[in-house]
Motif scaffolding. Structure first.
Motif, mmCIF file in Angstrom:
data_model
loop_
_atom_site.group_PDB
_atom_site.id
_atom_site.type_symbol
_atom_site.label_atom_id
_atom_site.label_comp_id
_atom_site.label_asym_id
_atom_site.label_seq_id
_atom_site.Cartn_x
_atom_site.Cartn_y
_atom_site.Cartn_z
ATOM 1 N N UNK A 1 59.061 -40.445 7.696
ATOM 2 C CA UNK A 1 60.116 -40.824 8.742
ATOM 3 C C UNK A 1 60.241 -39.928 9.764
ATOM 4 N N UNK A 2 60.326 -38.745 9.284
ATOM 5 C CA UNK A 2 60.632 -37.548 10.218
ATOM 6 C C UNK A 2 59.369 -36.692 10.426
ATOM 7 N N UNK A 3 58.978 -36.096 11.630
ATOM 8 C CA UNK A 3 58.299 -35.362 11.827
ATOM 9 C C UNK A 3 58.572 -33.759 11.357
ATOM 10 N N UNK A 4 57.463 -33.115 11.101
ATOM 11 C CA UNK A 4 57.542 -31.757 10.807
ATOM 12 C C UNK A 4 57.759 -31.413 9.260
ATOM 13 N N UNK A 5 57.823 -30.381 8.931
ATOM 14 C CA UNK A 5 58.015 -29.700 7.406
ATOM 15 C C UNK A 5 59.374 -29.666 6.828
ATOM 16 N N UNK A 6 60.338 -30.042 7.642
ATOM 17 C CA UNK A 6 61.710 -29.407 7.402
ATOM 18 C C UNK A 6 62.300 -30.171 5.926
ATOM 19 N N UNK A 7 61.981 -31.705 6.074
ATOM 20 C CA UNK A 7 62.640 -32.050 4.658
ATOM 21 C C UNK A 7 61.479 -31.730 3.336
ATOM 22 N N UNK A 8 60.391 -31.563 3.511
ATOM 23 C CA UNK A 8 59.450 -31.168 2.487
ATOM 24 C C UNK A 8 60.093 -29.756 2.063
ATOM 25 N N UNK A 9 60.214 -28.664 2.756
ATOM 26 C CA UNK A 9 60.736 -27.431 2.712
ATOM 27 C C UNK A 9 62.002 -27.394 2.063
ATOM 28 N N UNK A 10 62.977 -28.159 2.419
ATOM 29 C CA UNK A 10 64.483 -28.595 1.645
ATOM 30 C C UNK A 10 64.225 -28.861 0.391
ATOM 31 N N UNK A 11 63.528 -29.960 0.093
ATOM 32 C CA UNK A 11 63.412 -30.438 -1.191
ATOM 33 C C UNK A 11 62.118 -30.055 -2.028
ATOM 34 N N UNK A 12 61.457 -28.983 -1.599
ATOM 35 C CA UNK A 12 60.431 -28.785 -2.325
ATOM 36 C C UNK A 12 60.493 -28.217 -3.827
ATOM 37 N N UNK A 13 61.320 -27.364 -4.162
ATOM 38 C CA UNK A 13 61.530 -27.081 -5.395
ATOM 39 C C UNK A 13 62.124 -28.158 -6.367
ATOM 40 N N UNK A 14 62.947 -29.059 -5.770
ATOM 41 C CA UNK A 14 63.283 -30.330 -6.275
ATOM 42 C C UNK A 14 62.249 -31.103 -6.707
ATOM 43 N N UNK A 15 61.357 -31.166 -6.065
ATOM 44 C CA UNK A 15 60.001 -32.085 -6.127
ATOM 45 C C UNK A 15 59.350 -31.677 -7.364
ATOM 46 N N UNK A 16 59.144 -30.409 -7.790
ATOM 47 C CA UNK A 16 58.400 -29.773 -8.608
ATOM 48 C C UNK A 16 59.236 -29.743 -9.753
ATOM 49 N N UNK A 17 60.513 -29.643 -9.819
ATOM 50 C CA UNK A 17 61.469 -29.937 -10.850
ATOM 51 C C UNK A 17 61.553 -31.307 -11.405
ATOM 52 N N UNK A 18 61.309 -32.190 -10.563
ATOM 53 C CA UNK A 18 61.359 -33.738 -11.047
ATOM 54 C C UNK A 18 59.968 -33.965 -11.503
ATOM 55 N N UNK A 19 58.946 -33.480 -11.305
ATOM 56 C CA UNK A 19 57.641 -33.846 -11.538
ATOM 57 C C UNK A 19 56.879 -34.352 -10.553
ATOM 58 N N UNK A 20 57.349 -34.138 -9.170
ATOM 59 C CA UNK A 20 56.457 -34.816 -7.943
ATOM 60 C C UNK A 20 55.430 -33.888 -7.565
ATOM 61 N N UNK A 21 54.425 -34.181 -7.427
ATOM 62 C CA UNK A 21 53.150 -33.401 -6.663
ATOM 63 C C UNK A 21 53.307 -33.355 -5.312
ATOM 64 N N UNK A 22 53.332 -32.333 -4.625
ATOM 65 C CA UNK A 22 53.555 -32.442 -3.314
ATOM 66 C C UNK A 22 52.642 -31.511 -2.429
ATOM 67 N N UNK A 23 51.561 -30.691 -3.287
ATOM 68 C CA UNK A 23 50.319 -29.854 -2.538
ATOM 69 C C UNK A 23 49.578 -29.936 -3.506
#
Length: 71
Positions: A49-71
């Protein structure tokens, strides 16, 4: 020594919460949960929904903690 008598009171009855009163709060919690799940799990992917990497960077560690792959 004389002990003073402790007054006893009957327990206060708690009125049950009706399902119709609980339904709007349950719907709100479900929508909020889905929005948070979207931002943690999917945002910055194919449905960004949003352009850029800001949301990704803010939530990056939470993604890994919850088991979501992001890269």
């Amino acid at each position: 020594m004389a002990h003073s008598a402790t007054p006893t009171t009957a327990p206060v009855a708690v009125a049950p919460i009706s399902l119709s009163a609980l339904a709007p709060w349950a719907a709100f919690a479900a929508v909020l949960t889905l929005v948070l799940l979207y931002f943690v799990g999917i945002e910055q992917g194919a449905t960004a929904v949003f352009q850029g990497e800001n949301i990704h960077e803010w939530l990056h560690d939470g993604r890994h903690l919850l088991g979501f792959p992001c890269h």
